[in-house]
Motif scaffolding. Structure first.
Motif, PDB file in Angstrom:
ATOM      1  N   ASN A 163       0.829  -1.217   0.000  1.00 32.24           N
ATOM      2  CA  ASN A 163       0.000   0.000   0.000  1.00 32.24           C
ATOM      3  C   ASN A 163       0.860   1.261   0.000  1.00 32.24           C
ATOM      4  O   ASN A 163       0.393   2.332  -0.358  1.00 32.24           O
ATOM      5  CB  ASN A 163      -0.894   0.040   1.244  1.00 32.24           C
ATOM      6  CG  ASN A 163      -1.931  -1.064   1.231  1.00 32.24           C
ATOM      7  OD1 ASN A 163      -2.179  -1.659   0.194  1.00 32.24           O
ATOM      8  ND2 ASN A 163      -2.516  -1.351   2.372  1.00 32.24           N
ATOM      9  N   PHE A 164       2.104   1.107   0.450  1.00 33.40           N
ATOM     10  CA  PHE A 164       2.968   2.280   0.604  1.00 33.40           C
ATOM     11  C   PHE A 164       3.906   2.491  -0.573  1.00 33.40           C
ATOM     12  O   PHE A 164       4.547   3.533  -0.663  1.00 33.40           O
ATOM     13  CB  PHE A 164       3.787   2.162   1.897  1.00 33.40           C
ATOM     14  CG  PHE A 164       2.960   2.400   3.121  1.00 33.40           C
ATOM     15  CD1 PHE A 164       2.892   3.648   3.705  1.00 33.40           C
ATOM     16  CD2 PHE A 164       2.211   1.372   3.660  1.00 33.40           C
ATOM     17  CE1 PHE A 164       2.105   3.865   4.823  1.00 33.40           C
ATOM     18  CE2 PHE A 164       1.427   1.586   4.776  1.00 33.40           C
ATOM     19  CZ  PHE A 164       1.365   2.827   5.355  1.00 33.40           C
ATOM     20  N   GLY A 166       3.294   3.004  -3.661  1.00 32.38           N
ATOM     21  CA  GLY A 166       2.835   4.133  -4.483  1.00 32.38           C
ATOM     22  C   GLY A 166       3.206   5.457  -3.846  1.00 32.38           C
ATOM     23  O   GLY A 166       3.686   6.383  -4.522  1.00 32.38           O
ATOM     24  N   ILE A 167       3.021   5.551  -2.522  1.00 35.03           N
ATOM     25  CA  ILE A 167       3.341   6.792  -1.800  1.00 35.03           C
ATOM     26  C   ILE A 167       4.839   7.075  -1.893  1.00 35.03           C
ATOM     27  O   ILE A 167       5.257   8.208  -2.117  1.00 35.03           O
ATOM     28  CB  ILE A 167       2.911   6.678  -0.317  1.00 35.03           C
ATOM     29  CG1 ILE A 167       1.402   6.456  -0.236  1.00 35.03           C
ATOM     30  CG2 ILE A 167       3.331   7.912   0.477  1.00 35.03           C
ATOM     31  CD1 ILE A 167       0.896   6.126   1.144  1.00 35.03           C
ATOM     32  N   GLU A 169       6.919   6.117  -4.220  1.00 34.41           N
ATOM     33  CA  GLU A 169       7.243   6.566  -5.578  1.00 34.41           C
ATOM     34  C   GLU A 169       6.843   8.029  -5.758  1.00 34.41           C
ATOM     35  O   GLU A 169       7.541   8.806  -6.400  1.00 34.41           O
ATOM     36  CB  GLU A 169       6.526   5.704  -6.627  1.00 34.41           C
ATOM     37  CG  GLU A 169       7.043   4.278  -6.731  1.00 34.41           C
ATOM     38  CD  GLU A 169       8.508   4.180  -7.094  1.00 34.41           C
ATOM     39  OE1 GLU A 169       8.976   5.002  -7.880  1.00 34.41           O
ATOM     40  OE2 GLU A 169       9.186   3.278  -6.544  1.00 34.41           O
ATOM     41  N   LEU A 170       5.689   8.384  -5.187  1.00 29.80           N
ATOM     42  CA  LEU A 170       5.198   9.762  -5.279  1.00 29.80           C
ATOM     43  C   LEU A 170       6.181  10.732  -4.619  1.00 29.80           C
ATOM     44  O   LEU A 170       6.549  11.761  -5.192  1.00 29.80           O
ATOM     45  CB  LEU A 170       3.823   9.874  -4.607  1.00 29.80           C
ATOM     46  CG  LEU A 170       3.211  11.263  -4.625  1.00 29.80           C
ATOM     47  CD1 LEU A 170       2.537  11.524  -5.952  1.00 29.80           C
ATOM     48  CD2 LEU A 170       2.193  11.429  -3.510  1.00 29.80           C
TER      49      LEU A 170
ATOM     50  N   PHE B  39       3.615  12.213 -14.594  1.00 30.64           N
ATOM     51  CA  PHE B  39       3.917  11.043 -13.770  1.00 30.64           C
ATOM     52  C   PHE B  39       3.316  11.198 -12.366  1.00 30.64           C
ATOM     53  O   PHE B  39       2.711  10.281 -11.815  1.00 30.64           O
ATOM     54  CB  PHE B  39       5.444  10.878 -13.694  1.00 30.64           C
ATOM     55  CG  PHE B  39       5.939   9.961 -12.613  1.00 30.64           C
ATOM     56  CD1 PHE B  39       5.907   8.595 -12.787  1.00 30.64           C
ATOM     57  CD2 PHE B  39       6.439  10.476 -11.418  1.00 30.64           C
ATOM     58  CE1 PHE B  39       6.360   7.751 -11.791  1.00 30.64           C
ATOM     59  CE2 PHE B  39       6.900   9.641 -10.419  1.00 30.64           C
ATOM     60  CZ  PHE B  39       6.863   8.266 -10.613  1.00 30.64           C
ATOM     61  N   LEU B  40       3.466  12.407 -11.805  1.00 25.80           N
ATOM     62  CA  LEU B  40       2.952  12.654 -10.456  1.00 25.80           C
ATOM     63  C   LEU B  40       1.430  12.600 -10.424  1.00 25.80           C
ATOM     64  O   LEU B  40       0.851  12.089  -9.460  1.00 25.80           O
ATOM     65  CB  LEU B  40       3.437  14.017  -9.943  1.00 25.80           C
ATOM     66  CG  LEU B  40       4.910  14.073  -9.589  1.00 25.80           C
ATOM     67  CD1 LEU B  40       5.295  15.463  -9.144  1.00 25.80           C
ATOM     68  CD2 LEU B  40       5.247  13.081  -8.506  1.00 25.80           C
ATOM     69  N   ASN B  43       0.501   9.096 -10.376  1.00 24.41           N
ATOM     70  CA  ASN B  43       0.811   8.517  -9.065  1.00 24.41           C
ATOM     71  C   ASN B  43      -0.125   9.023  -7.996  1.00 24.41           C
ATOM     72  O   ASN B  43      -0.343   8.350  -7.004  1.00 24.41           O
ATOM     73  CB  ASN B  43       2.254   8.812  -8.692  1.00 24.41           C
ATOM     74  CG  ASN B  43       3.146   7.682  -9.118  1.00 24.41           C
ATOM     75  OD1 ASN B  43       3.305   6.722  -8.379  1.00 24.41           O
ATOM     76  ND2 ASN B  43       3.651   7.758 -10.312  1.00 24.41           N
ATOM     77  N   PHE B  47      -1.795   7.076  -5.129  1.00 24.15           N
ATOM     78  CA  PHE B  47      -1.639   7.527  -3.747  1.00 24.15           C
ATOM     79  C   PHE B  47      -2.998   7.546  -3.037  1.00 24.15           C
ATOM     80  O   PHE B  47      -3.140   7.114  -1.905  1.00 24.15           O
ATOM     81  CB  PHE B  47      -1.010   8.920  -3.745  1.00 24.15           C
ATOM     82  CG  PHE B  47      -1.056   9.633  -2.420  1.00 24.15           C
ATOM     83  CD1 PHE B  47      -0.277   9.208  -1.369  1.00 24.15           C
ATOM     84  CD2 PHE B  47      -1.906  10.708  -2.229  1.00 24.15           C
ATOM     85  CE1 PHE B  47      -0.322   9.862  -0.156  1.00 24.15           C
ATOM     86  CE2 PHE B  47      -1.965  11.361  -1.021  1.00 24.15           C
ATOM     87  CZ  PHE B  47      -1.168  10.933   0.022  1.00 24.15           C
ATOM     88  N   SER B  50      -4.085   4.132  -2.319  1.00 23.69           N
ATOM     89  CA  SER B  50      -3.338   3.617  -1.171  1.00 23.69           C
ATOM     90  C   SER B  50      -3.923   4.158   0.122  1.00 23.69           C
ATOM     91  O   SER B  50      -4.063   3.432   1.103  1.00 23.69           O
ATOM     92  CB  SER B  50      -1.879   4.032  -1.255  1.00 23.69           C
ATOM     93  OG  SER B  50      -1.350   3.615  -2.454  1.00 23.69           O
ATOM     94  N   ASN B  53      -6.946   2.302   0.998  1.00 20.83           N
ATOM     95  CA  ASN B  53      -6.580   0.966   1.492  1.00 20.83           C
ATOM     96  C   ASN B  53      -6.135   1.033   2.945  1.00 20.83           C
ATOM     97  O   ASN B  53      -6.505   0.202   3.768  1.00 20.83           O
ATOM     98  CB  ASN B  53      -5.429   0.374   0.673  1.00 20.83           C
ATOM     99  CG  ASN B  53      -5.902  -0.102  -0.674  1.00 20.83           C
ATOM    100  OD1 ASN B  53      -7.108  -0.299  -0.864  1.00 20.83           O
ATOM    101  ND2 ASN B  53      -4.997  -0.260  -1.604  1.00 20.83           N
TER     102      ASN B  53
END
Lengths: 197, 148
Positions: A163-164, A166-167, A169-170, B39-40, B43, B47, B50, B53
């Motif tokens: 779950n993390f 993605g964060i 990478e952000l 890209f951001l 994402n 995010f 996530s 989740n």
């Protein structure tokens, strides 16, 4: 099976060998999901399947060796390629070279946290001939902090590491954008100063 | 003296060249920035997903004890996991899954669920569902997950 799943399979099968190879290749050139994998390794270490400190040591070593590979390639062959392409005849190239050399410490250290930008910086650092000692020192320092954060985060969140990713990478992407803006502003200010003097 | 106008002209040319190159560099960097922003944005969606989740799994759940797992955690098993890792994760006896699945592959337990499914020409999803059942039945019979 996607690339991350494949890497995770190999990670569980060959443990530290896979970890070292993926981190090395990711640092040297290949765009591999190293950060997501480090989060997973952190989670595995929380389950007793990996040793946290050994993983961190392997990450720092492999990352540094990967960065040094990029640095060494352009340091040895960069000049020849530049001359062949006649880029050395362009004044802007020499100015850029000078600016990058002045900013070497800040750039090398900051870009360790900016994903693919770090790889690009390794090549540039070799090209502009940043002293090896300076490069190595700030590279190791950055390489110790960045994978350390990923491994620790993975260890804390455990099974929820996915779950993390993605964060993470952000955050890396934001850092890359921020770093580019920061370096551009610094270069522009220096050029302005030169012209006004 | 004759050279002066010529020199001045070449300097102007040089400056023009220089400005043009700076322009190209700025355009290139601008293009990189635009690519990064795209890209951001992509994402950002990830995010948000996530964050949902995490909220669903609740703050307490993800800081809880990571291993061994219980019957409620069987859904975390993925095809890329090795039998060795699953055994360790759920504190299973080494030969439990080998017996249940009648695995004869000499690489067991250093064998991924995906490779096993491929080796017996079975759909990995079907293997996962069988694995799910095997884990559920073991963990509900032995809630404390003590290896035998």
């Amino acid at each position: 099976m996607d690339i991350l799943s494949l890497l995770l399979s190999y990670l569980l099968l060959y443990k530290y060998v896979t970890l070292a190879l993926v981190v090395y290749c990711g640092a040297a050139l290949l765009p591999l999901p190293s950060n997501a994998m480090l989060l997973a390794v952190g989670a595995f270490s929380s389950q007793g399947y990996f040793n946290f400190w050994l993983s961190l040591a392997i990450c720092v070593t492999a990352n540094t060796l990967g960065d040094l590979t990029g640095y060494a390639i352009t340091r040895h062959y960069g000049e020849r390629v530049i001359k062949k392409l006649k880029i050395d005849k362009i004044r802007f190239y020499h100015q850029l070279q000078e600016e990058l050399r002045v900013d070497a410490i800040v750039t090398v250290f900051i870009t360790r946290f900016a994903g693919w930008l770090g790889t690009a910086t390794n090549f540039l650092a070799g090209l502009v001939k940043v002293p090896l000692g300076t490069f190595l020192l700030f590279d190791i320092l950055g390489n110790f902090i960045e994978p350390g954060i990923a491994l620790a985060l993975g260890r804390i969140v455990g099974d929820y590491w996915n779950n993390f990713s993605g964060i993470f990478e952000l955050i890396t992407g934001v850092f890359a954008v921020g770093t580019i803006i920061f370096i551009l502003i610094r270069i522009q200010r220096r050029i302005e100063k030169k012209y006004s003097a | 003296m004759k050279d002066l106008p010529h020199r001045a002209m070449s300097e102007t040319d040089n400056n023009k060249n220089h400005d043009r190159l700076i322009g190209y560099a700025i355009i290139t960097l601008g293009a990189i920035l635009v690519a990064l922003i795209i890209f951001l944005v992509f994402n950002y969606r990830g995010f948000r997903r996530s964050a949902v989740n995490i909220r669903e799994s609740s703050l307490f759940a993800f800081i809880h004890n990571h291993s061994p797992q219980t019957a409620a955690d069987v859904s975390y098993v993925r095809p890329w996991m090795t039998f060795d890792y699953i055994n360790k994760l759920f504190n299973l006896p080494t030969n439990y899954l080998q017996t249940q699945f009648m695995i004869t592959n000499s690489h067991y337990p250093q064998l991924t669920v995906y490779s096993y499914a491929r080796s017996i020409h079975e759909d990995p999803a079907r293997t996962m569902s069988r694995l799910d059942q095997a884990l559920q039945s073991y963990l509900s019979a032995a809630p404390s997950s003590t290896p035998q």
